[in-house]
Design a protein around this motif. Structure first.
Motif, PDB file in Angstrom:
ATOM      1  N   ASN A  42       0.844  -1.198   0.000  1.00 31.64           N
ATOM      2  CA  ASN A  42       0.000   0.000   0.000  1.00 31.64           C
ATOM      3  C   ASN A  42       0.879   1.248   0.000  1.00 31.64           C
ATOM      4  N   PRO A  43       1.578   1.503  -1.070  1.00 29.10           N
ATOM      5  CA  PRO A  43       2.537   2.613  -1.051  1.00 29.10           C
ATOM      6  C   PRO A  43       1.856   3.974  -1.148  1.00 29.10           C
ATOM      7  N   ASP A  44       2.479   4.950  -0.527  1.00 34.45           N
ATOM      8  CA  ASP A  44       2.049   6.344  -0.680  1.00 34.45           C
ATOM      9  C   ASP A  44       2.751   6.846  -1.954  1.00 34.45           C
ATOM     10  N   ALA A  45       2.013   6.801  -3.063  1.00 38.83           N
ATOM     11  CA  ALA A  45       2.628   7.033  -4.376  1.00 38.83           C
ATOM     12  C   ALA A  45       3.312   8.401  -4.456  1.00 38.83           C
ATOM     13  N   GLU A  46       2.663   9.389  -3.901  1.00 43.81           N
ATOM     14  CA  GLU A  46       3.214  10.748  -3.983  1.00 43.81           C
ATOM     15  C   GLU A  46       4.529  10.851  -3.204  1.00 43.81           C
TER      16      GLU A  46
ATOM     17  N   LEU B 270       6.490   8.415  -2.378  1.00 43.39           N
ATOM     18  CA  LEU B 270       7.481   7.565  -3.045  1.00 43.39           C
ATOM     19  C   LEU B 270       8.148   8.329  -4.194  1.00 43.39           C
ATOM     20  N   GLN B 271       7.331   8.953  -5.012  1.00 42.24           N
ATOM     21  CA  GLN B 271       7.885   9.682  -6.157  1.00 42.24           C
ATOM     22  C   GLN B 271       8.770  10.843  -5.687  1.00 42.24           C
TER      23      GLN B 271
ATOM     24  N   GLY C  49       0.099  -2.967  -5.266  1.00 40.35           N
ATOM     25  CA  GLY C  49       1.169  -2.122  -4.714  1.00 40.35           C
ATOM     26  C   GLY C  49       2.321  -1.939  -5.691  1.00 40.35           C
TER      27      GLY C  49
ATOM     28  N   ARG D 299       1.301   0.230  -8.614  1.00 36.21           N
ATOM     29  CA  ARG D 299       1.182   1.647  -8.224  1.00 36.21           C
ATOM     30  C   ARG D 299       2.565   2.274  -8.065  1.00 36.21           C
ATOM     31  N   ALA D 300       3.503   1.486  -7.539  1.00 40.01           N
ATOM     32  CA  ALA D 300       4.865   2.015  -7.379  1.00 40.01           C
ATOM     33  C   ALA D 300       5.484   2.304  -8.748  1.00 40.01           C
TER      34      ALA D 300
ATOM     35  N   ASN E  51       3.876   2.925 -11.486  1.00 38.38           N
ATOM     36  CA  ASN E  51       3.127   4.055 -12.029  1.00 38.38           C
ATOM     37  C   ASN E  51       3.638   5.382 -11.461  1.00 38.38           C
ATOM     38  N   ALA E  52       3.954   5.360 -10.160  1.00 37.57           N
ATOM     39  CA  ALA E  52       4.437   6.591  -9.512  1.00 37.57           C
ATOM     40  C   ALA E  52       5.835   6.960  -9.985  1.00 37.57           C
TER      41      ALA E  52
END
Lengths: 240, 432
Positions: free
Chosen positions: A61-65, A67-68, A111, A114-115, A117-118
């Protein structure tokens, strides 16, 4: 090289991190285990004088923002993105409770996807993306219903990204790994030989730039062909 | 609960086989996430001669994934390292920086955690003490107490050093390294006619020598000529490192070392020493003579037994003739016989004190066991102390008789591990 490893503290992710750090790559290591990340950063800094950035994050469940932002501030751009994280549940035989099903699906597909994608905006025409798939994608079976589905979805997503960014990425490779000696398989009687995480990491690094779906060990391709040829009336009786 | 599998373990001396379980957590979350479900013991490289990291029905927690360097203070020579790191791991980092660990046992694949749990000694305990003397703190984990750091001098620290892993899982440690003048050493050889001469030379040289010990070839019950071997580190800038290491592979093999071949073996080894006389070699070669001979212990066939015993200096001249007579009476011929001086203070269960340490290796056979049982009585009578982590058949009675400070350890262990959840075949044999 500037590389990001998602799922860096164990198994193939750790072996990859070790080999890349020994080559003085600048790394962002991402995993749940902050204490292990700190230990790895200290170890690689001391032994290899490598520059290591660590981010403790739940890959399921990463915090995409976040992480980027972290990767952008640490590396600015990505030469190689390795998405190695994954998990199994021994009860994944068709009757997983809802939360467990969500976790297996999230850790192995939602997850990681999404990672990727980010972090795609930080990748360029010479960047490589490596995804850890599984031989569980060869043919759906009852022994790993959600895990197999999630790994297949990740593979599908990876190949779709490859198609979408034909000129925008260096390569996208999804490995269908056979058995590997990691905490996931520890203590299990495996029907076929298992590779070590170090062997797998070595292959990933040597073949960086290869695109498509790749079996490792390569003989799993033969197993896959055989498995697909088994008629359904026989296959349905196999319990594995 | 740890993910584990059934495992068959064999002690490095090949005499003890147990059926236990093995877990190999690879992250702290997994190492610290344990419910109590039976006896546990930490396992480093598993190279202790005795079954210290295993036991029937015991869950051995392998520490090989916890092998990272955590910190280094070059100014003060302090290195912090996880307990599963081997001496080779640490030396490959320290040697190029001009540092070394002052105390190292005989094989580079032994882990730091193992060195602490057995409080090992090196090649000159008079000058260098034992492993604990260069340990600043250790981090210990117990399911009930959590992770705690113990500084040198605390009672928990003292109990854990040489505590055979019975106080908890040693997770990491801070070690004091020593600056090295060079990484080469010259080996000097002094022929000696017997034990008394060797004893006198070793006592004289031990306070200042970098490495000093003796090797002897028993030819009869009263004749054990040999050499005093002294290594001197030479100032040099040569960037010599540890080199390749062959893992020790204990287990059964062809019994090439046997009653018929021991005289030949010893004669050949004596010649090998003579050939190396005066040679300059990498320091690591002198520290770890078995580093490239992973097969060595298999040459004993069915294993070997080692008896290492610390004899008070004033009793030495009386001790070794008794040993010679016992060897003759039992028809046993030692494969390896060596002397080393000690000059420390004995703490808890550690092998330390003031005296001369005799090491004898014999082939594992019934007559060897009866010999060592007879030797236990001599040890107790004369006030000598056997090293429990070297001798796979030392019994609880002799151990307790020779360990007057045992109660200190038991008292502290009752605090750290009141349920005695940490056990091994060794602790059971010694009734700990």
């Amino acid at each position: 090289m500037k590389a990001v490893i998602i799922g860096a503290t164990a198994g193939v992710g750790r072996a990859l991190a070790t080999q890349l750090a020994s080559q003085r790559a600048e790394l962002v290591l991402i995993a749940r285990d902050a204490r292990d990340l700190d230990a790895m950063a200290a170890d690689f800094g001391l032994r290899f004088e490598a520059t290591i950035h660590v981010l403790a994050a739940d890959v399921a469940n990463p915090d995409a923002e976040k992480l980027q932002r972290f990767v952008r501030e640490s590396l600015n751009k990505i030469d190689a993105l390795f998405v190695i994280a994954g998990m199994t549940d021994p009860a994944d035989r068709g009757t997983l409770p809802d939360q467990a099903m969500k976790l297996v699906a999230s850790a192995n597909f939602i997850g990681p996807a999404r990672a990727v994608n980010a972090l795609l905006p930080l990748c360029g025409p010479r960047s490589h993306i490596v995804l850890a798939g599984s031989v569980a994608s060869i043919r759906p079976r009852g022994g790993n219903t959600v895990y197999g589905a999630a790994k297949t979805a990740l593979e599908h997503y990876g190949m779709a990204i490859r198609h979408a960014f034909t000129d925008g990425l260096g390569s996208v490779c999804c490995y269908r790994f056979g058995y590997i000696r990691t905490a996931m398989t520890f203590g299990q009687k495996l029907p076929l030989p298992a590779a070590t995480p170090e062997q797998v990491a070595d292959v990933i690094i040597r073949r960086l730039g290869q695109s498509g779906v790749v079996y490792y060990p390569a003989w799993w391709r033969l197993v896959a062909i055989c498995l697909r040829c088994v008629p359904w009336f026989v296959f349905k009786r196999l319990r594995f | 609960m740890y993910q584990h599998s059934l495992a068959h373990f064999t002690s490095t001396d090949g005499t003890t086989r147990v059926e236990g379980r093995l877990a190999e957590p690879d992250r702290y979350r997994l190492l610290f996430d344990r419910q109590c479900d039976g006896p546990v013991i930490a396992r480093g490289a598993g190279l202790s001669y005795v079954a210290a990291s295993m036991g029937d029905g015991v869950l051995s927690v392998g520490m090989r994934h916890f092998s990272r360097l955590l910190g280094f203070d070059a100014e003060n020579g302090v290195v912090e390292v996880e307990a599963g790191a081997t001496l080779a791991d640490v030396l490959r980092f320290l040697l190029p920086k001009g540092f070394i660990l002052p105390v190292m046992p005989g094989h580079p694949m032994i882990t730091v955690g193992g060195c602490i749990a057995a409080d090992v000694h090196g090649k000159n305990p008079v000058r260098d003490g034992t492993f604990r003397d260069h340990l600043l703190s250790l981090d210990l984990w117990h399911a009930k107490l959590g992770l705690r750091r113990f500084e040198a001098g605390s009672t928990a620290f003292e109990a854990s050093c040489g505590g055979y892993g019975l106080t908890g899982i040693i997770v990491s440690a801070r070690l004091k390294a020593r600056r090295l003048a060079g990484r080469l050493a010259r080996m000097a050889l002094t022929p000696v006619s017997g034990f008394d001469e060797a004893h006198a030379i070793l006592r004289e040289r031990s306070p200042d020598a970098d490495l000093v010990y003796s090797w002897h070839n028993w030819k009869s019950s009263s004749s054990a000529s040999g050499f005093v071997i002294q290594g001197t580190i030479l100032p040099s800038q040569q960037n010599d490192t540890l080199g390749p290491v062959a893992p020790l592979t204990p287990g059964k093999g062809l019994p090439l070392i046997n009653r018929a071949t021991i005289p030949l073996f010893n004669a050949a080894y004596g010649l090998k020493l003579l050939r190396q006389r005066g040679q300059v070699a990498p320091l690591a070669h002198l520290l770890f003579p078995l580093a490239k001979m992973g097969f060595y212990f298999r040459l004993y066939g069915n294993g070997f037994l080692e008896h290492q015993v610390l004899v008070p200096h004033d009793k030495w001249s009386a001790y070794w003739p008794l040993l010679g007579r016992l060897l003759q009476d039992h028809g046993v011929r030692p494969v390896v016989t060596s002397l080393k001086m000690f000059g420390g203070r004995r703490k808890a269960m550690g092998f330390d004190g003031d005296g001369v340490a005799l090491t004898i290796n014999v082939v594992n056979e019934p007559r060897s066991i009866t010999l060592f049982e007879a030797l236990d009585k001599v040890d107790c009578d004369i006030g000598a102390v056997a090293n429990a982590v070297k001798d796979s058949r030392l019994g609880a009675e002799a151990f307790r008789h020779q360990t007057p400070w045992l109660q200190d350890f038991l008292t502290e262990r009752a605090v750290l591990d009141p349920d005695r959840s940490f056990q091994s075949a060794l602790s059971r044999r010694l009734a700990l």
